[in-house]
Write a protein that holds these residues in place. Structure first.
Motif, PDB file in Angstrom:
ATOM      1  N   ARG A 229     -12.381  41.943  19.363  1.00 18.32           N
ATOM      2  CA  ARG A 229     -11.622  43.147  19.716  1.00 18.32           C
ATOM      3  C   ARG A 229     -11.192  43.901  18.462  1.00 18.32           C
ATOM      4  O   ARG A 229     -11.233  45.132  18.422  1.00 18.32           O
ATOM      5  CB  ARG A 229     -10.399  42.784  20.555  1.00 18.32           C
ATOM      6  CG  ARG A 229     -10.763  42.214  21.902  1.00 18.32           C
ATOM      7  CD  ARG A 229      -9.606  42.235  22.857  1.00 18.32           C
ATOM      8  NE  ARG A 229      -9.898  41.439  24.035  1.00 18.32           N
ATOM      9  CZ  ARG A 229     -10.675  41.830  25.037  1.00 18.32           C
ATOM     10  NH1 ARG A 229     -11.233  43.029  24.994  1.00 18.32           N
ATOM     11  NH2 ARG A 229     -10.902  41.044  26.057  1.00 18.32           N
ATOM     12  N   LEU A 230     -10.806  43.182  17.452  1.00 20.14           N
ATOM     13  CA  LEU A 230     -10.389  43.869  16.226  1.00 20.14           C
ATOM     14  C   LEU A 230     -11.583  44.423  15.456  1.00 20.14           C
ATOM     15  O   LEU A 230     -11.447  45.363  14.687  1.00 20.14           O
ATOM     16  CB  LEU A 230      -9.537  42.945  15.351  1.00 20.14           C
ATOM     17  CG  LEU A 230      -8.039  43.101  15.625  1.00 20.14           C
ATOM     18  CD1 LEU A 230      -7.660  42.781  17.049  1.00 20.14           C
ATOM     19  CD2 LEU A 230      -7.219  42.286  14.669  1.00 20.14           C
ATOM     20  N   ALA A 231     -12.746  43.847  15.684  1.00 24.67           N
ATOM     21  CA  ALA A 231     -13.956  44.410  15.074  1.00 24.67           C
ATOM     22  C   ALA A 231     -14.438  45.623  15.860  1.00 24.67           C
ATOM     23  O   ALA A 231     -15.324  46.334  15.422  1.00 24.67           O
ATOM     24  CB  ALA A 231     -15.055  43.356  15.022  1.00 24.67           C
ATOM     25  N   GLY A 232     -13.858  45.843  17.037  1.00 20.86           N
ATOM     26  CA  GLY A 232     -14.233  46.999  17.841  1.00 20.86           C
ATOM     27  C   GLY A 232     -15.465  46.781  18.677  1.00 20.86           C
ATOM     28  O   GLY A 232     -15.991  47.726  19.269  1.00 20.86           O
ATOM     29  N   THR A 233     -15.939  45.543  18.760  1.00 22.32           N
ATOM     30  CA  THR A 233     -17.157  45.297  19.528  1.00 22.32           C
ATOM     31  C   THR A 233     -16.857  44.881  20.970  1.00 22.32           C
ATOM     32  O   THR A 233     -17.751  44.729  21.768  1.00 22.32           O
ATOM     33  CB  THR A 233     -18.002  44.190  18.867  1.00 22.32           C
ATOM     34  OG1 THR A 233     -17.180  43.026  18.695  1.00 22.32           O
ATOM     35  CG2 THR A 233     -18.501  44.634  17.516  1.00 22.32           C
TER      36      THR A 233
END
Ligand code: SF4
Ligand code: SF4
Ligand code: SF4
Length: 267
Positions: A229-233
C-alpha cells in the motif's frame, strides 16, 4: 505541557538532520541528509489534503494525539523516536567490500556496535543480518577503504504510545536504491523519492480508511499488505469524509480512553 497539537501534523528531525547535516552533521553519529529534505516532507503532508481532512472530521480542537507524526533520524540511534511515530524515517549507509587500501587494522570490527563486521585474513566481512546501516565503519575507517555501497532511508510505520503502545513496523520488500551491495539482508532502503512516495501513499491510505478512533498504527497492524500500500501498488477502497458517519472526538474512546477527558492524552 499543553496537550493541544499546534498543527494537524508534526515533522520532527533529530539534531543530526539540521542544516549542516549534508556537510557532516551537527551530531558525530549523523549521516548526511539532503538539504531541505525535512521541508520537502512537510510540504508533502501539507499538500496531501490531511490538514483539511482532519479539521473536517474532528469536531472541536485538534488535540495532541490527532496529529500525524513523522520522525526523521540521521542514524539508527533514533533520537527523534521514529519507532513511535506514524512514519519514521532513518538515514542509512551500508558498507561495501573493502578496497585494497584496507590494512586489516581491525578498527571497523572493534567499533561496530552491532557485531556486524569481522576482519578476517582476506579483509573485512559484513554480517548483514546484524548490520543497521549506521555507516560508522565507513566514516571511521582510517584508510577510507570502505565504500558506501547503498545510501538511503529505512522506513518504519505505525508506531504509537498511549494505552496500547506499539513499535513501528519496518517496511520490507521496497527497494528504490539503485546498485546492489551483494548483501540480500540490506534490500529495504528507499531513496528520497521513494520516501516521499511512501509518505504520500500512507496519508492517502489513512484518509481512505479513517474511522472514529482509528490510529494509523491500528491500520498498519491490521494489514499485512502495508508495504504494498505504501508503494502504491495496492490501493484500498475510496472513502471520502462525506461518506463517513458523524464523529465526535470530544468524547473519550471507551476502548482506549483517548479523547477529551480520557486517559490517552499523551502521544
Ligand atoms: S539519531 Fe543519531 S544523528 Fe540523530 S541526534 Fe541521535 S545520535 Fe545524532
Ligand atoms: S577500519 Fe578500514 S583499514 Fe581497518 S580493517 Fe576496517 S576497512 Fe580495513
Ligand atoms: S554500518 Fe554500522 S552496523 Fe553496519 S557494519 Fe558498519 S558499523 Fe556495523
Amino acid at each position: 505541557m499543553s496537550d493541544r497539537a499546534p498543527s494537524p501534523f508534526i515533522v520532527n528531525g533529530c539534531r543530526g538532520t539540521t542544516v549542516a547535516s549534508s556537510r557532516g552533521g551537527t551530531c558525530r553519529f549523523s549521516l548526511p541528509v539532503p538539504d531541505g529534505f525535512l521541508a520537502r516532507l512537510e510540504r508533502v503532508v501539507a499538500e496531501s489534503g490531511w490538514p483539511d481532512f482532519l479539521r473536517d472530521v474532528v469536531r472541536g480542537p485538534i488535540l495532541h494525539h490527532h496529529a500525524f507524526r513523522v520522525a526523521v533520524s540521521a542514524c539508527p540511534n533514533g533520537c527523534s523516536r521514529p519507532h513511535i511515530a506514524d512514519v519514521g524515517i532513518i538515514r542509512a549507509w551500508t558498507p561495501g567490500r573493502a578496497t585494497d587500501a584496507c590494512t586489516r587494522c581491525g578498527l571497523c570490527e572493534r567499533l561496530c556496535p552491532d557485531h556486524a563486521m569481522t576482519v578476517e585474513e582476506d579483509g573485512p566481512r559484513l554480517h548483514p543480518e546484524n548490520c543497521l546501516s549506521c555507516g560508522l565503519c565507513i566514516k571511521r575507517c582510517p584508510e577510507k577503504a570502505l565504500p558506501v555501497a547503498r545510501e538511503g532511508w529505512r522506513v518504519v510505520v505505525g508506531g504509537r504510545l498511549g494505552r496500547r503502545p506499539r513499535l513501528a513496523t519496518e517496511l520490507d520488500g521496497l527497494d528504490e536504491v539503485p546498485g546492489a551491495s551483494g548483501f540480500p539482508g540490506q534490500s529495504h532502503l528507499l531513496d528520497d523519492d521513494g520516501v516521499v512516495r511512501a509518505l504520500r501513499n500512507a496519508l492517502a491510505w489513512y484518509m481512505r480508511e479513517y474511522r472514529l478512533h482509528l490510529r494509523f498504527g491500528d491500520l498498519v497492524a491490521s494489514d499485512p499488505a502495508t508495504a504494498a500500500r505504501l508503494a502504491g501498488t495496492l490501493p484500498g477502497p475510496v472513502r471520502t469524509p462525506e461518506k463517513m458517519p458523524p464523529m465526535r472526538f470530544d468524547a473519550p474512546d471507551p476502548a482506549t480512553g483517548e479523547g477529551e477527558g480520557g486517559a490517552g492524552q499523551t502521544p
